[in-house]
Write an enzyme that holds these catalytic residues in place. Sequence first.
Site, PDB file in Angstrom:
ATOM      1  N   SER A 249       0.831  -1.211   0.000  1.00 36.55           N
ATOM      2  CA  SER A 249       0.000   0.000   0.000  1.00 36.55           C
ATOM      3  C   SER A 249       0.868   1.265   0.000  1.00 36.55           C
ATOM      4  CB  SER A 249      -0.892  -0.010   1.237  1.00 36.55           C
ATOM      5  OG  SER A 249      -0.074  -0.040   2.396  1.00 36.55           O
ATOM      6  N   GLY A 253       4.521   2.288   1.725  1.00 34.18           N
ATOM      7  CA  GLY A 253       5.627   2.807   0.911  1.00 34.18           C
ATOM      8  C   GLY A 253       6.143   4.150   1.391  1.00 34.18           C
ATOM      9  N   GLU A 270       6.559  -0.184  -5.287  1.00 35.59           N
ATOM     10  CA  GLU A 270       5.428  -0.598  -6.139  1.00 35.59           C
ATOM     11  C   GLU A 270       4.182  -0.533  -5.269  1.00 35.59           C
ATOM     12  OE1 GLU A 270       5.586  -1.236  -9.277  1.00 35.59           O
ATOM     13  OE2 GLU A 270       7.696  -1.665  -9.658  1.00 35.59           O
ATOM     14  N   CYS A 304      -3.395  -4.636  -7.804  1.00 36.66           N
ATOM     15  CA  CYS A 304      -2.948  -3.235  -7.795  1.00 36.66           C
ATOM     16  C   CYS A 304      -3.412  -2.545  -9.062  1.00 36.66           C
ATOM     17  CB  CYS A 304      -1.434  -3.172  -7.678  1.00 36.66           C
ATOM     18  SG  CYS A 304      -0.581  -4.227  -8.849  1.00 36.66           S
TER      19      CYS A 304
HETATM   20  P1  NAD Z   1       0.366  -3.735   2.890  1.00 31.72           P
HETATM   21  O1  NAD Z   1       0.970  -2.408   2.640  1.00 31.72           O
HETATM   22  O2  NAD Z   1      -0.569  -3.884   4.026  1.00 31.72           O
HETATM   23  O3  NAD Z   1       1.533  -4.827   3.114  1.00 31.72           O
HETATM   24  C1  NAD Z   1       2.482  -5.103   2.131  1.00 31.72           C
HETATM   25  C2  NAD Z   1       3.748  -5.634   2.767  1.00 31.72           C
HETATM   26  O4  NAD Z   1       4.400  -4.591   3.482  1.00 31.72           O
HETATM   27  C3  NAD Z   1       3.516  -6.756   3.784  1.00 31.72           C
HETATM   28  O5  NAD Z   1       4.531  -7.726   3.628  1.00 31.72           O
HETATM   29  C4  NAD Z   1       3.655  -6.032   5.109  1.00 31.72           C
HETATM   30  O6  NAD Z   1       4.029  -6.865   6.182  1.00 31.72           O
HETATM   31  C5  NAD Z   1       4.747  -5.037   4.776  1.00 31.72           C
HETATM   32  N1  NAD Z   1       4.823  -3.859   5.643  1.00 31.72           N
HETATM   33  C6  NAD Z   1       3.806  -3.181   6.212  1.00 31.72           C
HETATM   34  N2  NAD Z   1       4.292  -2.111   6.894  1.00 31.72           N
HETATM   35  C7  NAD Z   1       5.635  -2.107   6.729  1.00 31.72           C
HETATM   36  C8  NAD Z   1       6.683  -1.262   7.177  1.00 31.72           C
HETATM   37  N3  NAD Z   1       6.461  -0.177   7.942  1.00 31.72           N
HETATM   38  N4  NAD Z   1       7.951  -1.559   6.824  1.00 31.72           N
HETATM   39  C9  NAD Z   1       8.204  -2.629   6.035  1.00 31.72           C
HETATM   40  N5  NAD Z   1       7.253  -3.483   5.592  1.00 31.72           N
HETATM   41  C10 NAD Z   1       5.971  -3.216   5.939  1.00 31.72           C
HETATM   42  O7  NAD Z   1      -0.353  -4.174   1.520  1.00 31.72           O
HETATM   43  P2  NAD Z   1      -1.311  -5.411   1.239  1.00 31.72           P
HETATM   44  O8  NAD Z   1      -2.632  -5.182   1.875  1.00 31.72           O
HETATM   45  O9  NAD Z   1      -0.612  -6.700   1.513  1.00 31.72           O
HETATM   46  O10 NAD Z   1      -1.461  -5.323  -0.367  1.00 31.72           O
HETATM   47  C11 NAD Z   1      -2.368  -4.488  -1.011  1.00 31.72           C
HETATM   48  C12 NAD Z   1      -1.711  -3.198  -1.460  1.00 31.72           C
HETATM   49  O11 NAD Z   1      -0.558  -3.474  -2.239  1.00 31.72           O
HETATM   50  C13 NAD Z   1      -2.608  -2.375  -2.357  1.00 31.72           C
HETATM   51  O12 NAD Z   1      -2.449  -1.009  -2.055  1.00 31.72           O
HETATM   52  C14 NAD Z   1      -2.080  -2.684  -3.750  1.00 31.72           C
HETATM   53  O13 NAD Z   1      -2.376  -1.696  -4.724  1.00 31.72           O
HETATM   54  C15 NAD Z   1      -0.620  -2.775  -3.480  1.00 31.72           C
HETATM   55  N6  NAD Z   1       0.081  -3.533  -4.511  1.00 31.72           N
HETATM   56  C16 NAD Z   1       0.847  -2.845  -5.396  1.00 31.72           C
HETATM   57  C17 NAD Z   1       1.487  -3.532  -6.426  1.00 31.72           C
HETATM   58  C18 NAD Z   1       2.305  -2.801  -7.448  1.00 31.72           C
HETATM   59  O14 NAD Z   1       3.061  -3.453  -8.157  1.00 31.72           O
HETATM   60  N7  NAD Z   1       2.210  -1.490  -7.569  1.00 31.72           N
HETATM   61  C19 NAD Z   1       1.353  -4.927  -6.523  1.00 31.72           C
HETATM   62  C20 NAD Z   1       0.587  -5.588  -5.582  1.00 31.72           C
HETATM   63  C21 NAD Z   1      -0.047  -4.882  -4.575  1.00 31.72           C
END
Ligand code: NAD
Length: 516
Positions: A249, A253, A270, A304
């Site tokens: 998300s 990021g 991403e 995404c």
């Molecule tokens: P999320 O952000 O909740 O988690 C993603 C990952 O980040 C997990 O492994 C989580 O443990 C980790 N994480 C969370 N906080 C962190 C931090 N502070 N430091 C380091 N790592 C951390 O996302 P989600 O719910 O698993 O996935 C959905 C989101 O991902 C949507 O917003 C979607 O658009 C996005 N996404 C983007 C792409 C792309 O290529 N642009 C691809 C797939 C998903």
Amino acid sequence: MGREGGWWHDGGVSFPTATELRNSADAALAACGAAPLADGPHPARTPITGAVLGGVAATVDGSTAVTRATAAFAAWRTVPAPVRGELVRRLGAQLRTHKADLARLVTLEVGKIESEALGEVQEMIDICDFAVGLSRQLQGFTIASERPGHRLMEQWHPLGPTLVITAFNFPVAVWSWNAALALVCGNPVIWKPSELAPLSALATHALFEQAAAGMDLPADLNQVVLGDGAVGAQLVADERVSLVSATGSTPMGRKVGAAVAARFGRSILELGGNNAAIIAPSADPELVVRGVTFAAAGTAGQRCTTLRRLIVHRSRADEVLARLSTAFASLPVGSPLAKETLVGPLITRKSYDTMQAALSTAVSQGGSVLVGGDRHLADIAPDAAYVRPAIVAMPGQTAIVHDETFAPILYALTYDDFDEAVALHNEVPQGLASSIFTTDLREAERFMSPAGSDCGIANVNIGPSGAEIGGAFGGEKTTGGGRESGSDAWKGYMRRTTNTVNYSNALPLAQGVEYG
Ligand code: NAD
């Protein structure tokens, strides 16, 4: 309805039992060479019923993983790139053999229907093939020197330990986009998978280990570190990690990007999308209905690149929305294990609540729900979250339409002229994927021109989702700016050195400078 492939499907009287689901997971894990479910500290859940399948044992801690990856890097960077490619070739072979097993785990853990789960593993195979070829093409330029008797050239060198953080919705493919490239580029990989998909990660890692077995390689070229965001944050902060490739998300990021920048590390981000399709006056109606339905409802709106905004020319709005509403209403919603299902579950009940809150907000901002949004199968699977994909007609691009709600809601907007459509399209903060349906060549080209879509992906006559691995994948603005996968995305995983070689007997200085 009866059993299909051994599983009850949508419309049937029951879903698989917890034991059936656990046995299915254990069988797939065993086929991939991974340990079975146990009573470990990391729970593995299935969105099919919302049940806990079992526990997963603790993996190596983050700091130890980085220490090991740093040691592995010292050896791996000197292994010839084509030999590194041989490891990835063998990984691709393992994935081919175990495609169905890994896809089953993806279905069990994140609820993808079988064909999408198989497609996800196919994407892994494809990127392995790509990376094997790449391992013989990590080419730098030779550049004309301004000085006589000098040669100017670039080399690309391995960068260092590479942390790959993945989201739940592509639990294995995103690792492979990064890992296949990082490995041929000479970087060991540390993988922090989504806490919602530990089994798929461990099964993939087991396949990697089998690929590496029998080759004379450094240890720890791929390590899995299970845990939540705090575990990820600790890895991100480690200065020994040269590259952080984080998928998830935008709020995640923002934290990761800032933390890596603060220590002058390199990141590939991403992040979230808010992807649109413009439906022009000349759009082919059949392509629109099929393309929009898959892009908006596929993976239950949890890609995404999911289509979230439809920007329809006023002259086509009634017809297009009527046809789409009919198509959405007929989508089979149910267990992803059933062959007929096209829309599986949301990942958690919380996602369902978020979707309902977004729908209420949209209505309060003048929206009107044309179809969907209602919960399904609550009596059969009360802990799961099945929902019919929704279309909401909006009076304009209100605040809620600017958000990425990670659920199947398609906001429909109308426009009168092309410039207005592009302005609406580009107004949101995200910049991942986009598309236009038109048979007007000028409109298509303008959409892809510098004054057109501001996204990393701009398609014509297909929806915004479903990218091929051959292109660079990623987006702009709050999507993070990173690029992964094909084209020259590999350069993000290497460091460039510029070399000047003087093969003359003189020492001419650049820019004609005289010095003593
Ligand atoms: P999320 O952000 O909740 O988690 C993603 C990952 O980040 C997990 O492994 C989580 O443990 C980790 N994480 C969370 N906080 C962190 C931090 N502070 N430091 C380091 N790592 C951390 O996302 P989600 O719910 O698993 O996935 C959905 C989101 O991902 C949507 O917003 C979607 O658009 C996005 N996404 C983007 C792409 C792309 O290529 N642009 C691809 C797939 C998903």
